[in-house]
Design a protein around this motif. Structure first.
Motif, mmCIF file in Angstrom:
data_model
loop_
_atom_site.group_PDB
_atom_site.id
_atom_site.type_symbol
_atom_site.label_atom_id
_atom_site.label_comp_id
_atom_site.label_asym_id
_atom_site.label_seq_id
_atom_site.Cartn_x
_atom_site.Cartn_y
_atom_site.Cartn_z
ATOM 1 N N VAL A 1 41.727 40.889 43.383
ATOM 2 C CA VAL A 1 40.384 40.999 42.819
ATOM 3 C C VAL A 1 40.056 39.708 42.069
ATOM 4 O O VAL A 1 40.822 39.286 41.196
ATOM 5 N N PRO B 1 37.436 47.454 43.604
ATOM 6 C CA PRO B 1 38.112 48.673 43.162
ATOM 7 C C PRO B 1 37.395 49.322 41.995
ATOM 8 O O PRO B 1 36.785 48.642 41.169
ATOM 9 N N GLU C 1 45.966 46.694 42.359
ATOM 10 C CA GLU C 1 44.850 46.240 43.195
ATOM 11 C C GLU C 1 45.254 45.198 44.227
ATOM 12 O O GLU C 1 44.598 45.068 45.255
#
Length: 561
Positions: free
Chosen positions: A55, A213, A448
């Motif tokens: 991310v 996410p 993530e």
């Protein structure tokens, strides 16, 4: 000369406040605290542009740091950015007080640069968020006054540049505040500029295989907390309320100091309303931004199911989980209100009141001084780390680096035991796999990083890892020497290359490169180009305007007949 002094005094005051806040932290070395991670010789690599599949929360701040590190040492880049926060914050807030007197403007600047919000976010290591916070007064003014004018959109990209460098959280705060401060066409302009400047992190975030996410379980974990006797809502009103109790300044929130600071804040808010006509026409927009920001800041603590539902509907609302950061516009209103009160006090010949307002933020929050009461102290990275880096840099064979123990944050002895996000992903020249699942107050958010997710089960099983890591494309394993569960029994056949007091490095033979799915490179390049256009145009316009004013001020005027 008067105009130059008007801006110079607040800027120098901000520099003094920053020097006082950092104290011994101005010396060479790195200040590592929670999310504040700076390293020697950071690279402009795929990670800096959000192209590793993780991310892109560090985009574009990591790229900006790496670019500055091409001309300055890494530790000096950190000092420049941290001092810039205080200089910009003091200068920006001071510029909003419409007074020819220096003291009232400095009152606003000092209040905005030195308060619980700044202290708690600095200890949390969120320098990038604070960079956007520093320029927020200009954003509110530009959104409320300039954005609706013909050609006024040129102002916004320039004043939002610090937030754009800060990344998604800083831009989210500035974008929401600017949108609420604007009116009619101005709001459309703010939304457009926000969308364009967000592209460098928005595109790799949306186009990564896992998308954006959103974990609703993090709402209560990151909700604002009471750090004064006045509860969560009162703490937010006093510009505190951070979710992490370890980042509350030492001694802050005691009944006496909290009550005195509360009187300062309430007095400032009263003065803002009482003397609002002095800051027309933008006072209403700033007040709206402060009110909505306060509501967002309190949402996770007061109505967590509402925010959880919003995140389930669209994961992008997860940016609202850390709600306290949206109290930033309230800090602008408080600072300007205190400056207006000081100006009125001087007019009424109560100069000591203005002087008290100038000193109050520092006197009531002394724990921000001298490296946040010694919590921010410069350190050097261990020699074991440097040895490992040289070995990995010299290896022509492909493969990732895995970090054990399997946790996102570390409390290294060489960092005085202060908790920090693992620096190895930025320190080492390869793709580094860490467990990015964050645990807050007993709540653990899901990891993530796709590679961390794939290896999570095997690592937690406690069994041998060599074969699993080889198949996953991991060539090196960097182990914190203090971790008793990551010894050679878990890495049979791996070659130990470094055995030091701070780091152990293993190499796994036979690793093949494993392709990684991430956002399309061309799309990310296009995003950066598109985001750069309004920034460049804004800078050209600003320089042209400055040049016109300078030429106008030096052109001799003909005397009237």
């Amino acid at each position: 000369m008067m105009g130059r002094t008007r801006h110079l005094a607040p800027a120098l005051t901000g520099l003094g406040l920053g020097s006082l806040a950092l104290g011994p932290g101005l010396a060479p070395g790195f200040l590592l605290s929670y999310d504040m991670v700076f390293v020697p010789d950071p690279a402009l690599n795929a990670m800096a542009f959000g192209l590793t599949g993780t991310v892109p929360r560090h985009v574009p701040s990591d790229a900006a740091v790496a670019a500055l590190a091409l001309v300055l040492p890494g530790w000096l880049v950190q000092r420049v950015l941290l001092l810039a926060v205080f200089v910009l914050a003091c200068a920006a807030a001071a510029s909003l007080v419409p007074s020819r007197r220096t003291v009232p403007r400095l009152v606003a600047g000092v209040c905005y640069a030195w308060n619980p919000f700044v202290a708690e976010r600095l200890l949390l290591g969120q320098w990038a968020l604070l960079l956007g916070y520093a320029a927020l007064p200009w954003v509110l003014y530009a959104a409320a006054v300039k954005a609706g004018e013909r050609g006024g959109w040129r102002w916004l990209p320039g004043v939002m540049l610090p937030a754009a460098i800060g990344g998604f959280a800083a831009l989210a705060v500035s974008g929401l505040a600017g949108f609420m401060a604007g009116r009619g066409r101005g709001r459309v302009v703010v939304a457009g500029v926000f969308a364009v400047l967000s592209l460098p992190w928005l595109v790799p975030g949306l186009l990564r295989p896992g998308g954006v996410p959103g974990d609703g379980a993090g709402v209560e974990a990151f909700a604002a907390r009471a750090d004064t006797p006045f509860g969560t809502l009162g703490s937010l009103l006093l510009l505190g309320g951070v979710w992490n109790g370890e980042t509350v300044p030492a001694g802050y929130g005691t009944p006496v100091t909290a009550a005195l600071w509360g009187l300062v804040v309430l007095g400032a808010l009263f003065a803002y309303g009482r003397y609002r006509e002095r800051i027309a026409p933008w006072w209403r927009g700033a007040a709206w931004a402060a009110g909505v920001g306060y509501a967002v800041a309190a949402l996770g603590a007061v109505l967590p199911p509402v925010l959880e539902t919003a995140i389930r509907l669209w994961p992008g609302f997860a940016v609202l989980r850390d709600g306290q950061q949206f109290a930033a516009p309230l800090a602008v209103v408080v600072a300007v209100g205190l400056g207006l009160a000081a100006d009125r006090a001087i007019e009424a010949r109560y100069a000591p009141v203005a002087l008290g307002a100038l000193l109050a933020p520092v006197v009531l929050l002394p724990a921000l001084a001298w490296g946040a009461a010694g919590q921010l102290r410069p350190v050097d990275y261990p020699a074991d780390w440097a040895r490992a880096k040289r070995i990995i840099e010299a290896d022509p064979e492909p493969g990732d680096v895995l970090v054990l123990p399997w946790a996102a944050y570390r409390a290294y002895p060489w960092n005085h035991g202060r908790r920090v996000l693992d620096p190895l992903p930025r320190y080492l020249p390869r793709r580094v796999v860490v467990n990015d699942a964050v645990t807050v107050g007993g709540t653990t958010l899901a990891p993530e990083d796709p590679r961390a997710v794939r290896l999570d089960g095997a690592i937690r099983s406690g069994g041998p890892l060599t074969g699993v890591l080889r198949d996953a494309g991991v060539r090196y394993v960097a182990v914190d020497a203090a971790d008793p569960e990551a010894g050679p029994d878990r890495l049979p056949g791996a070659e130990r290359l470094v055995q030091g007091a701070d780091l152990v490095l293993y190499r796994i033979a036979g690793t093949a490169a494993t392709p990684e799915r991430n956002a399309p490179v061309l799309a990310v390049i296009a995003a950066w180009i598109v985001a750069s256009v309004p920034l460049i145009w804004s800078m050209i316009s600003a320089m042209a305007t400055l040049g016109t004013r300078l030429l106008g001020s030096t052109t001799p005027r003909r005397r009237a007949p």
